[in-house]
Design an enzyme around this catalytic site. Structure first.
Site, PDB file in Angstrom:
ATOM      1  N   LYS A  35     -25.198 -14.055  61.688  1.00  0.00           N
ATOM      2  CA  LYS A  35     -25.323 -12.605  61.788  1.00  0.00           C
ATOM      3  C   LYS A  35     -26.206 -12.235  62.980  1.00  0.00           C
ATOM      4  O   LYS A  35     -26.864 -13.087  63.568  1.00  0.00           O
ATOM      5  CB  LYS A  35     -25.879 -12.024  60.490  1.00  0.00           C
ATOM      6  N   ARG A 131     -33.901  -6.273  47.141  1.00  0.00           N
ATOM      7  CA  ARG A 131     -33.152  -5.642  48.236  1.00  0.00           C
ATOM      8  C   ARG A 131     -31.744  -5.298  47.773  1.00  0.00           C
ATOM      9  O   ARG A 131     -31.410  -4.132  47.594  1.00  0.00           O
ATOM     10  CB  ARG A 131     -33.148  -6.593  49.446  1.00  0.00           C
ATOM     11  N   HIS A 160     -31.407 -15.040  47.167  1.00  0.00           N
ATOM     12  CA  HIS A 160     -32.144 -15.176  48.426  1.00  0.00           C
ATOM     13  C   HIS A 160     -33.637 -15.234  48.134  1.00  0.00           C
ATOM     14  O   HIS A 160     -34.152 -14.452  47.331  1.00  0.00           O
ATOM     15  CB  HIS A 160     -31.836 -13.997  49.354  1.00  0.00           C
ATOM     16  N   ARG A 216     -27.835 -22.279  53.336  1.00  0.00           N
ATOM     17  CA  ARG A 216     -27.534 -21.204  54.284  1.00  0.00           C
ATOM     18  C   ARG A 216     -28.612 -21.124  55.369  1.00  0.00           C
ATOM     19  O   ARG A 216     -29.376 -20.165  55.436  1.00  0.00           O
ATOM     20  CB  ARG A 216     -27.467 -19.851  53.578  1.00  0.00           C
ATOM     21  N   TYR A 257     -48.450   1.944  84.333  1.00  0.00           N
ATOM     22  CA  TYR A 257     -48.832   3.160  83.640  1.00  0.00           C
ATOM     23  C   TYR A 257     -50.191   3.024  82.945  1.00  0.00           C
ATOM     24  O   TYR A 257     -50.504   1.990  82.356  1.00  0.00           O
ATOM     25  CB  TYR A 257     -47.788   3.518  82.577  1.00  0.00           C
ATOM     26  N   CYS A 304     -42.911  -1.980  81.643  1.00  0.00           N
ATOM     27  CA  CYS A 304     -42.156  -0.749  81.857  1.00  0.00           C
ATOM     28  C   CYS A 304     -40.738  -0.897  81.295  1.00  0.00           C
ATOM     29  O   CYS A 304     -40.352  -1.955  80.803  1.00  0.00           O
ATOM     30  CB  CYS A 304     -42.102  -0.427  83.351  1.00  0.00           C
ATOM     31  N   ASP A 306     -37.902  -1.061  82.897  1.00  0.00           N
ATOM     32  CA  ASP A 306     -37.059  -1.954  83.676  1.00  0.00           C
ATOM     33  C   ASP A 306     -37.829  -3.039  84.414  1.00  0.00           C
ATOM     34  O   ASP A 306     -37.214  -3.951  84.960  1.00  0.00           O
ATOM     35  CB  ASP A 306     -36.277  -1.143  84.729  1.00  0.00           C
TER      36      ASP A 306
END
Length: 365
Positions: A35, A131, A160, A216, A257, A304, A306
């Protein structure tokens, strides 16, 4: 230069990691968890290699992930762990649903009857995760109801662990005992055995009594241990980018920044073509290192969107175009997912899915 990072994924390491899993599990069948795009490694290439190495089935979170694997020509058994929509897709794409509540059972039976077929399902029991899954006190009744529905075959029973990675194993053992009791009762009432699986990566390493009939593993396959000991696992993924430019700056010069870093000396600052848009966490600001020419260089200033800056003052020859490793090995140095997770106060799973999921892939091995 392309923006962002590249994930170099070594598929040959999968065989090694599977052998380690087998050493702990006695060669039980492996349901490989792929997954979240195989934890950022690329679900289709990873799945194809895993199947060629002998895993018995795959597990994904949602139907869309399973359909993408089918589109790549993968024909193996695929368990869909969480989805409960698009009932027709389970049949059209030969998928195995995990029953987490009984609302879906009637729909599956009607669709199976309409198509004149039978569909295998696995029943999920909530033994303590809180869950999804039927409650333990409802599990036997649910199993009998499923088995009595036309067009449905109860093939598996699963749960689980919520904390199999902790030193205190008492709650995990209680979960095992709960599932064992349910398994015994169902088996006696049905007069047959069904496949039981609960063992995630942490349980594979630490809870032999919780391995049941199949395991698993997820993060173990990708070379990262959920416990402190690495057990000889080989990480599959290296995340790398390039130096965009190197700037020579005087002492007293603020970087990025908020002026959170100010050079204390004349410095050479490498600007890297990667940022938080590429999954390189902003929490690495002034709080991580990268590898340049086989040496560690501290990240300076805020990461930042990018770009990220690193101080390469002490790295002779560092220049534009140099490979920079954010995760993995370069020379004799290695930056692990566990190291980055500790710096960002998170877990290796998030590091792998964030960095790998947003990187271009290159496969070797």
């Amino acid at each position: 230069m392309n923006r962002g990072a590249v994930a170099e994924v070594d598929l040959s390491a999968l065989r090694h990691n599977l052998d380690i899993v087998g050493g702990f599990t006695g060669k039980r069948p492996v349901i490989a968890v792929v997954k979240a795009d195989a934890y950022g490694h690329g679900a289709a290439p990873i799945s194809k290699r895993l199947l060629s190495e002998g895993v018995s089935a795959l597990a994904v979170a949602f139907i869309g992930e399973a359909k993408a694997l089918r589109a790549e020509g993968i024909r193996s058994r695929i368990l869909v762990l969480f989805d409960r929509t698009d009932i027709a897709d389970y049949f059209e794409h030969d998928l195995t649903p995990v029953i987490q509540d009984m609302k879906i059972v009637g729909e599956l039976s009607r669709e199976a009857r309409k198509r004149g077929t039978r569909i295998p399902v696995h029943l999920k029991v909530d033994t303590g995760m809180g869950r999804i899954g039927v409650r333990p006190e409802e599990a036997v009744k649910a199993a009998l109801e499923i088995s009595g529905k036309e067009g449905i075959e109860l093939e598996g029973l699963m749960s689980h662990f919520s904390e199999a990675d902790l030193a205190d194993r008492s709650f995990a053992v209680a979960q095992i005992e709960t599932l064992n009791a349910i398994r015994k009762d169902i088996g006696e009432r049905l007069g047959r055995d069904i496949t039981v699986h609960m063992g995630n990566s942490a349980a594979v390493l630490s809870l032999k009594e919780g391995l049941f009939d199949a395991v698993r593993p997820g993060i173990l396959l990708y070379g990262c241990s959920p416990v402190a000991a690495q057990h000889g696992l080989l990480p599959l993924m290296k995340i790398k980018t390039r130096v965009l430019l190197v700037r020579s700056l005087p002492a007293g010069c603020p970087i990025s920044y908020g002026r959170t870093f100010i050079t204390a000396r004349a410095s050479r600052i490498a600007v890297l073509s990667v940022g938080y848009a590429d999954g390189y966490n902003r929490l690495f600001s002034n709080n991580a290192e990268v590898l340049v020419r086989g040496r560690r260089a501290p990240v300076v200033g805020r990461v930042c969107m990018d770009l990220t800056m690193a101080d390469v003052t002490g790295i002779e020859g560092a220049s534009e175009g140099d490979e920079v490793v954010l995760l993995g090995r370069q020379g004799n140095e290695t930056i692990t997912a566990r190291e980055l997770a500790a710096r960002a106060n998170t877990i290796p799973y998030e590091i792998l899915t964030s960095l790998g999921g947003r990187s271009r892939k290159e496969y070797i091995g």
